[in-house]
Enzyme design. Structure first.
Site, mmCIF file in Angstrom:
data_model
loop_
_atom_site.group_PDB
_atom_site.id
_atom_site.type_symbol
_atom_site.label_atom_id
_atom_site.label_comp_id
_atom_site.label_asym_id
_atom_site.label_seq_id
_atom_site.Cartn_x
_atom_site.Cartn_y
_atom_site.Cartn_z
ATOM 1 N N LYS A 151 0.719 -1.138 -0.379
ATOM 2 C CA LYS A 151 -0.466 0.026 -0.387
ATOM 3 C C LYS A 151 0.612 1.284 0.506
ATOM 4 C CE LYS A 151 -3.732 -1.930 2.236
ATOM 5 N NZ LYS A 151 -5.123 -2.106 3.495
ATOM 6 N N TYR B 255 -12.931 -2.126 -3.737
ATOM 7 C CA TYR B 255 -12.593 -2.171 -2.169
ATOM 8 C C TYR B 255 -14.454 -2.137 -2.459
ATOM 9 C CZ TYR B 255 -8.063 -2.574 -0.227
ATOM 10 O OH TYR B 255 -7.347 -2.577 0.275
ATOM 11 N N ARG C 148 -1.770 -14.211 4.314
ATOM 12 C CA ARG C 148 -2.537 -13.512 5.775
ATOM 13 C C ARG C 148 -2.367 -13.503 6.806
ATOM 14 N NH1 ARG C 148 -6.960 -10.095 4.721
ATOM 15 N NH2 ARG C 148 -7.006 -10.141 6.842
ATOM 16 N N ASN D 67 -2.081 0.479 6.524
ATOM 17 C CA ASN D 67 -1.685 -1.086 6.813
ATOM 18 C C ASN D 67 -0.613 -1.536 6.297
ATOM 19 O OD1 ASN D 67 -3.486 -1.541 5.617
ATOM 20 N ND2 ASN D 67 -4.915 -2.807 7.398
ATOM 21 N N HIS E 90 -2.074 -5.672 1.730
ATOM 22 C CA HIS E 90 -3.704 -6.110 1.550
ATOM 23 C C HIS E 90 -3.411 -8.024 1.162
ATOM 24 C CE1 HIS E 90 -7.764 -6.677 -0.170
ATOM 25 N NE2 HIS E 90 -7.134 -7.595 -1.210
ATOM 26 N N GLU F 102 -9.512 -10.695 -7.874
ATOM 27 C CA GLU F 102 -8.822 -9.660 -7.062
ATOM 28 C C GLU F 102 -6.817 -10.263 -8.011
ATOM 29 O OE1 GLU F 102 -10.218 -9.468 -2.759
ATOM 30 O OE2 GLU F 102 -7.797 -9.365 -2.979
HETATM 31 P P1 IDP Z 1 -8.272 -6.668 5.767
HETATM 32 O O1 IDP Z 1 -7.307 -5.721 4.792
HETATM 33 O O2 IDP Z 1 -7.458 -7.204 7.290
HETATM 34 O O3 IDP Z 1 -8.313 -8.167 4.671
HETATM 35 P P2 IDP Z 1 -10.927 -5.510 5.484
HETATM 36 O O4 IDP Z 1 -11.132 -5.949 6.820
HETATM 37 O O5 IDP Z 1 -10.714 -6.645 4.336
HETATM 38 O O6 IDP Z 1 -9.564 -5.397 6.387
HETATM 39 O O7 IDP Z 1 -10.657 -3.709 5.409
HETATM 40 C C1 IDP Z 1 -9.520 -3.708 4.081
HETATM 41 C C2 IDP Z 1 -8.703 -2.113 4.467
HETATM 42 O O8 IDP Z 1 -9.867 -1.076 5.015
HETATM 43 C C3 IDP Z 1 -7.820 -2.878 5.776
HETATM 44 O O9 IDP Z 1 -6.689 -3.297 5.162
HETATM 45 C C4 IDP Z 1 -7.642 -1.316 6.227
HETATM 46 O O10 IDP Z 1 -6.667 -0.463 5.255
HETATM 47 C C5 IDP Z 1 -9.264 -0.418 5.710
HETATM 48 N N1 IDP Z 1 -9.778 -0.263 6.957
HETATM 49 C C6 IDP Z 1 -10.394 -1.155 7.373
HETATM 50 N N2 IDP Z 1 -11.250 -1.520 9.467
HETATM 51 C C7 IDP Z 1 -10.630 -0.058 9.120
HETATM 52 C C8 IDP Z 1 -11.104 1.066 10.152
HETATM 53 O O11 IDP Z 1 -12.004 0.269 11.596
HETATM 54 N N3 IDP Z 1 -11.043 2.031 9.961
HETATM 55 C C9 IDP Z 1 -10.052 2.702 8.459
HETATM 56 N N4 IDP Z 1 -9.467 1.569 8.066
HETATM 57 C C10 IDP Z 1 -9.658 0.911 8.299
HETATM 58 MG MG MG Z 2 -10.218 -7.713 3.830
#
Ligand code: IDP
Ligand code: MG
Length: 140
Positions: free
Chosen positions: A11, A51, A87, A114, A117, A128
């Site tokens: 990212k 997304y 993961r 974070n 992805h 994807e």
């Molecule tokens: P993942 O990336 O671990 O699969 P997902 O729930 O699919 O997590 O969420 C997609 C992305 O959205 C996350 O990687 C993060 O960048 C963002 N995200 C998820 N939850 C939050 C939140 O509570 N606040 C802000 N951004 C979030």
């Molecule tokens: Mg996800």
């Protein structure tokens, strides 16, 4: 366990800090092979499309702003149980909850920024990967 492919994205927070090589070393060190890779900058529309599953979440707008704020590196990773293995290597979404030694624990700036992805199922991985790569661009 079968050989799988999964879609990974390094990212904008990670490309900005020049972490592409360190993150790739984590994948390769744990037995995942980078079988396709390119660096690009997502348009707002592309981020929203990628997304779309999160479109009703409160963080959707901010997430799409973030994902098109700088370059990303999109990759297909291949290996035994690649979806789950990636993961594990990534760690939990929230770096505060991610296990020691995971990418997100070591590199993520926040729950949003974070660093990586990873697809969450083999079915979504296929969708994807096809979003970013043609068959010709994936060389196993
Ligand atoms: P993942 O990336 O671990 O699969 P997902 O729930 O699919 O997590 O969420 C997609 C992305 O959205 C996350 O990687 C993060 O960048 C963002 N995200 C998820 N939850 C939050 C939140 O509570 N606040 C802000 N951004 C979030
Ligand atoms: Mg996800």
């Amino acid at each position: 366990m079968a050989i799988e492919r999964t879609l990974s994205i390094i990212k904008p927070d990670a490309t900005r800090r020049n972490l592409t090589g360190q993150i790739n070393a984590r994948f390769e060190g744990k037995g995942l092979r980078i079988v396709a890779q390119k660096r690009l900058r997502l348009s707002r529309a592309q981020a929203e499309a990628f997304y779309a599953v999160h479109k009703d979440r409160p963080f959707f707008r901010s997430l799409c702003d973030f994902m098109c704020s700088g370059p990303v590196v999109v990759q297909a990773l291949e290996g035994e149980g690649a979806v789950a293995k990636n993961r594990e290597i990534m760690g939990a979404t929230d770096p505060a909850k991610a296990a020691p030694g995971t990418i997100r624990k070591d590199f993520a700036e926040s729950i949003e920024a974070n660093s990586v992805h990873g697809s969450d199922s083999p079915e979504n991985a296929a969708i994807e990967i096809a979003f970013f790569f043609s068959g010709l661009e994936i060389v196993g």
